[in-house]
Design a protein around this motif. Structure first.
Motif, mmCIF file in Angstrom:
data_model
loop_
_atom_site.group_PDB
_atom_site.id
_atom_site.type_symbol
_atom_site.label_atom_id
_atom_site.label_comp_id
_atom_site.label_asym_id
_atom_site.label_seq_id
_atom_site.Cartn_x
_atom_site.Cartn_y
_atom_site.Cartn_z
ATOM 1 N N PHE A 195 -12.667 -3.154 0.488
ATOM 2 C CA PHE A 195 -11.905 -4.255 -0.097
ATOM 3 C C PHE A 195 -11.766 -4.010 -1.594
ATOM 4 C CE2 PHE A 195 -13.410 -5.973 3.830
ATOM 5 C CZ PHE A 195 -12.515 -6.949 4.216
ATOM 6 N N VAL A 196 -10.789 -4.691 -2.201
ATOM 7 C CA VAL A 196 -10.630 -4.629 -3.652
ATOM 8 C C VAL A 196 -10.525 -6.058 -4.174
ATOM 9 C CG1 VAL A 196 -8.125 -4.308 -3.413
ATOM 10 C CG2 VAL A 196 -9.257 -3.713 -5.567
ATOM 11 N N ARG A 197 -11.321 -6.346 -5.204
ATOM 12 C CA ARG A 197 -11.299 -7.674 -5.814
ATOM 13 C C ARG A 197 -10.587 -7.575 -7.159
ATOM 14 N NH1 ARG A 197 -16.904 -10.373 -5.998
ATOM 15 N NH2 ARG A 197 -16.319 -10.813 -3.832
ATOM 16 N N PHE A 198 -9.547 -8.388 -7.319
ATOM 17 C CA PHE A 198 -8.761 -8.400 -8.546
ATOM 18 C C PHE A 198 -9.149 -9.612 -9.389
ATOM 19 C CE2 PHE A 198 -5.934 -6.223 -5.487
ATOM 20 C CZ PHE A 198 -5.720 -5.038 -6.183
ATOM 21 N N TYR A 199 -9.386 -9.382 -10.670
ATOM 22 C CA TYR A 199 -9.602 -10.452 -11.631
ATOM 23 C C TYR A 199 -8.390 -10.515 -12.561
ATOM 24 C CZ TYR A 199 -14.520 -10.230 -10.192
ATOM 25 O OH TYR A 199 -15.683 -10.240 -9.469
ATOM 26 N N PHE A 200 -7.869 -11.721 -12.797
ATOM 27 C CA PHE A 200 -6.690 -11.889 -13.620
ATOM 28 C C PHE A 200 -7.031 -12.683 -14.881
ATOM 29 C CE2 PHE A 200 -5.198 -11.157 -9.337
ATOM 30 C CZ PHE A 200 -4.161 -10.253 -9.521
ATOM 31 N N SER A 201 -6.180 -12.562 -15.887
ATOM 32 C CA SER A 201 -6.434 -13.215 -17.173
ATOM 33 C C SER A 201 -6.455 -14.735 -17.057
ATOM 34 C CB SER A 201 -5.375 -12.777 -18.196
ATOM 35 O OG SER A 201 -4.071 -13.038 -17.721
ATOM 36 N N SER A 202 -5.871 -15.275 -15.997
ATOM 37 C CA SER A 202 -5.891 -16.721 -15.779
ATOM 38 C C SER A 202 -7.260 -17.230 -15.353
ATOM 39 C CB SER A 202 -4.871 -17.095 -14.699
ATOM 40 O OG SER A 202 -5.225 -16.495 -13.452
ATOM 41 N N GLY A 203 -8.167 -16.317 -14.999
ATOM 42 C CA GLY A 203 -9.482 -16.701 -14.488
ATOM 43 C C GLY A 203 -9.588 -16.638 -12.981
ATOM 44 N N ASP A 204 -8.472 -16.455 -12.288
ATOM 45 C CA ASP A 204 -8.483 -16.360 -10.831
ATOM 46 C C ASP A 204 -8.922 -14.969 -10.391
ATOM 47 O OD1 ASP A 204 -7.266 -18.960 -9.869
ATOM 48 O OD2 ASP A 204 -5.721 -18.298 -11.273
ATOM 49 N N SER A 205 -9.503 -14.918 -9.212
ATOM 50 C CA SER A 205 -9.851 -13.631 -8.598
ATOM 51 C C SER A 205 -9.540 -13.703 -7.105
ATOM 52 C CB SER A 205 -11.332 -13.303 -8.813
ATOM 53 O OG SER A 205 -12.165 -14.236 -8.149
ATOM 54 N N PHE A 206 -9.148 -12.556 -6.535
ATOM 55 C CA PHE A 206 -8.770 -12.478 -5.132
ATOM 56 C C PHE A 206 -9.358 -11.205 -4.545
ATOM 57 C CE2 PHE A 206 -5.408 -14.727 -7.374
ATOM 58 C CZ PHE A 206 -5.343 -15.912 -6.666
ATOM 59 N N THR A 207 -9.853 -11.299 -3.339
ATOM 60 C CA THR A 207 -10.436 -10.157 -2.639
ATOM 61 C C THR A 207 -9.569 -9.826 -1.436
ATOM 62 O OG1 THR A 207 -12.648 -10.858 -3.325
ATOM 63 C CG2 THR A 207 -12.505 -9.222 -1.555
ATOM 64 N N LEU A 208 -9.022 -8.611 -1.416
ATOM 65 C CA LEU A 208 -8.074 -8.200 -0.387
ATOM 66 C C LEU A 208 -8.500 -6.877 0.225
ATOM 67 C CD1 LEU A 208 -4.874 -8.822 -2.533
ATOM 68 C CD2 LEU A 208 -5.840 -10.399 -0.852
ATOM 69 N N LYS A 209 -8.068 -6.646 1.456
ATOM 70 C CA LYS A 209 -8.319 -5.340 2.072
ATOM 71 C C LYS A 209 -7.576 -4.270 1.286
ATOM 72 C CE LYS A 209 -8.426 -4.597 6.423
ATOM 73 N NZ LYS A 209 -8.082 -4.504 7.870
ATOM 74 N N TYR A 210 -8.294 -3.195 0.991
ATOM 75 C CA TYR A 210 -7.671 -2.121 0.207
ATOM 76 C C TYR A 210 -6.497 -1.513 0.958
ATOM 77 C CZ TYR A 210 -7.176 2.195 -2.467
ATOM 78 O OH TYR A 210 -6.675 3.237 -3.215
ATOM 79 N N SER A 211 -6.569 -1.479 2.275
ATOM 80 C CA SER A 211 -5.485 -0.892 3.066
ATOM 81 C C SER A 211 -4.219 -1.734 3.006
ATOM 82 C CB SER A 211 -5.919 -0.722 4.522
ATOM 83 O OG SER A 211 -6.276 -1.980 5.087
ATOM 84 N N ASP A 212 -4.304 -2.992 2.533
ATOM 85 C CA ASP A 212 -3.131 -3.854 2.417
ATOM 86 C C ASP A 212 -2.477 -3.759 1.042
ATOM 87 O OD1 ASP A 212 -3.420 -4.740 4.983
ATOM 88 O OD2 ASP A 212 -4.374 -6.648 4.449
ATOM 89 N N VAL A 213 -3.049 -2.972 0.141
ATOM 90 C CA VAL A 213 -2.558 -2.886 -1.237
ATOM 91 C C VAL A 213 -1.979 -1.493 -1.480
ATOM 92 C CG1 VAL A 213 -3.178 -3.044 -3.680
ATOM 93 C CG2 VAL A 213 -4.272 -4.556 -2.019
#
Length: 418
Positions: free
Chosen positions: A150-168
């Motif tokens: 999986f890959v977890r993305f952190y954004f400057s807005s403060g939000d974070s999302f964890t997605l399957k790497y194969s979907d990105v």
């Protein structure tokens, strides 16, 4: 926005994640990423040229059957690629954004949004609804108890999302020592060598600025041959400056008290060869020669630029999109994404005519395609799909029949003569 809703619906915070295991032993957490080289105008010009050229591509979903015949299916992907991959961007904007992110971070992430349906056999089918470039401030690579990545993305807005790497969709530049990310060992752009050149360039430019200011500031010394207090000296200097401003003839009258001594400043500027060398070092780093930057290039120079700098990106885009957007089964039956560099407007008129002649004689181009190379619209009567070839430029479907008829006639004539 549709992307935010999709990400919130798909991210799975209930799962138990640990850092993905890397051979290097480092924790796979990477921040996004320095931008210290982008103050240089040469750097920005080089990247802008590359991004602009890539934005001319036309991505297509194609399908190749067992006989090698390619078709362009009526798919959701082709609908997205044609004009607008998402509600915020045209296809040109989308491609340009990807390249800027790739060169800024040496990594670019694109997330495809989709809905799921099932076919008659019960198999899940993805109906893609959008393609969104992501610009996270930090990424982490994780795995669950089944060792799915999986890959977890952190954004400057403060939000974070964890997605399957194969979907990105993940594009990388200078993918070398790091196991997952492009760039250097820490997953960031390794610009140390380029920074040295840019620092020298900046020092030279600052020296030029100071030299120009110095040469235009102090022009001489006004020696006053009497004893004066500060107020009287200031008044005398102002009187002299007034004479300078009003001296249209170039001759300044001074009395016996004053003596003007000119200072001949001769600042040494850097020669143009040195400046050109420093700029060329940066241009070689990005693979963008000077004629491409100025737009004064030949067909051969553009072809060399395409093969060296653009073509690897074109190949990478097609492979990365195909890997993520299609299942292994869909790839096995011939589905893929191809980015066509169809716009040949950079060619000279002579090269365009040579292209039409060579490809036309083989029956490879339709009449509309030939017109497009020359910058003309398709034929209005709809007959532009016809292809001709060099056998008296007849319809390609009649060429074999025509040749066979001539062969029979020739053989029959030989028998009569005998």
């Amino acid at each position: 926005m549709a992307l935010w809703s999709a990400l919130k619906g798909l991210t799975n915070k209930a799962k138990q994640f640990v850092y993905a295991k890397l051979m290097s032993g480092f924790a796979p957490s990477f921040s996004q990423f320095g931008d210290n080289i982008y103050a240089s105008d040469v750097v920005q010009n080089c990247i802008d040229v590359i991004a602009t050229e890539i934005s001319k591509l036309q991505p297509k979903h194609i399908r190749t059957d067992a006989n090698g015949i390619q078709t362009v299916p009526r798919s959701n992907l082709n609908r997205l690629f044609k004009f607008a991959p998402n509600e915020l961007m045209t296809t040109r904007d989308f491609l340009e954004k990807i390249i800027w992110l790739l060169y800024l971070n040496y990594n670019a992430f694109i997330y495809p949004t989709y809905t799921l349906t099932r076919d008659a056999r019960g198999n899940e089918i993805r109906n893609y609804t959008g393609l969104y470039p992501l610009n996270p401030t930090q990424v982490e690579f994780l795995q669950d108890e089944t060792e799915t990545l999986f890959v977890r993305f952190y954004f400057s807005s403060g939000d974070s999302f964890t997605l399957k790497y194969s979907d990105v969709i993940h594009l990388r530049k200078k993918f070398s020592v790091n196991e997952i990310m492009g760039g250097g060992l820490n997953g960031q752009p390794d610009n140390a060598a380029l920074l040295k050149v840019l620092q020298i360039n900046d020092t030279v430019l600052q020296g030029l600025e100071k030299g120009i200011k110095t040469s235009m500031s102090v022009r001489g010394i006004m020696k006053i041959s009497t004893l004066m207090d500060d107020v009287a000296q200031r008044a005398e200097r102002e009187r002299f400056e007034s004479l300078m401003r009003s001296g249209e003839s170039g001759i300044l009258p001074v009395d016996l008290k004053g003596d003007f001594m000119p200072i001949n400043l001769d600042p040494k500027f850097v020669d143009k060869d040195t400046l050109a060398f420093l700029d060329s070092k940066t241009q070689r780093w990005f693979g963008v020669p000077l004629p491409i930057l100025t737009g004064d290039y030949t067909d051969e120079q553009y072809q060399a630029f395409y093969e060296k700098t653009l073509e690897p990106i074109v190949i990478s885009l097609g492979q990365a999109f195909s890997k993520t957007l299609f299942t292994p089964r869909e790839i096995d039956v011939g589905n893929e994404i191809v980015c066509y560099h169809k716009n040949m407007m950079y060619l000279s008129t002579r090269a365009k005519l040579d292209l039409i002649k060579t490809a036309g004689e083989q029956g490879l181009l339709t009449d509309d395609q030939k017109l497009a190379v020359l910058g003309y619209p398709p034929l209005e009567d709809g007959t532009g799909s016809r292809r001709t070839m060099s056998l008296n430029y007849i319809d390609v479907n009649l060429a074999n029949t025509y040749q066979l008829g001539r062969l029979v006639t020739k053989q029959g004539g030989t028998k009569n003569n005998e």
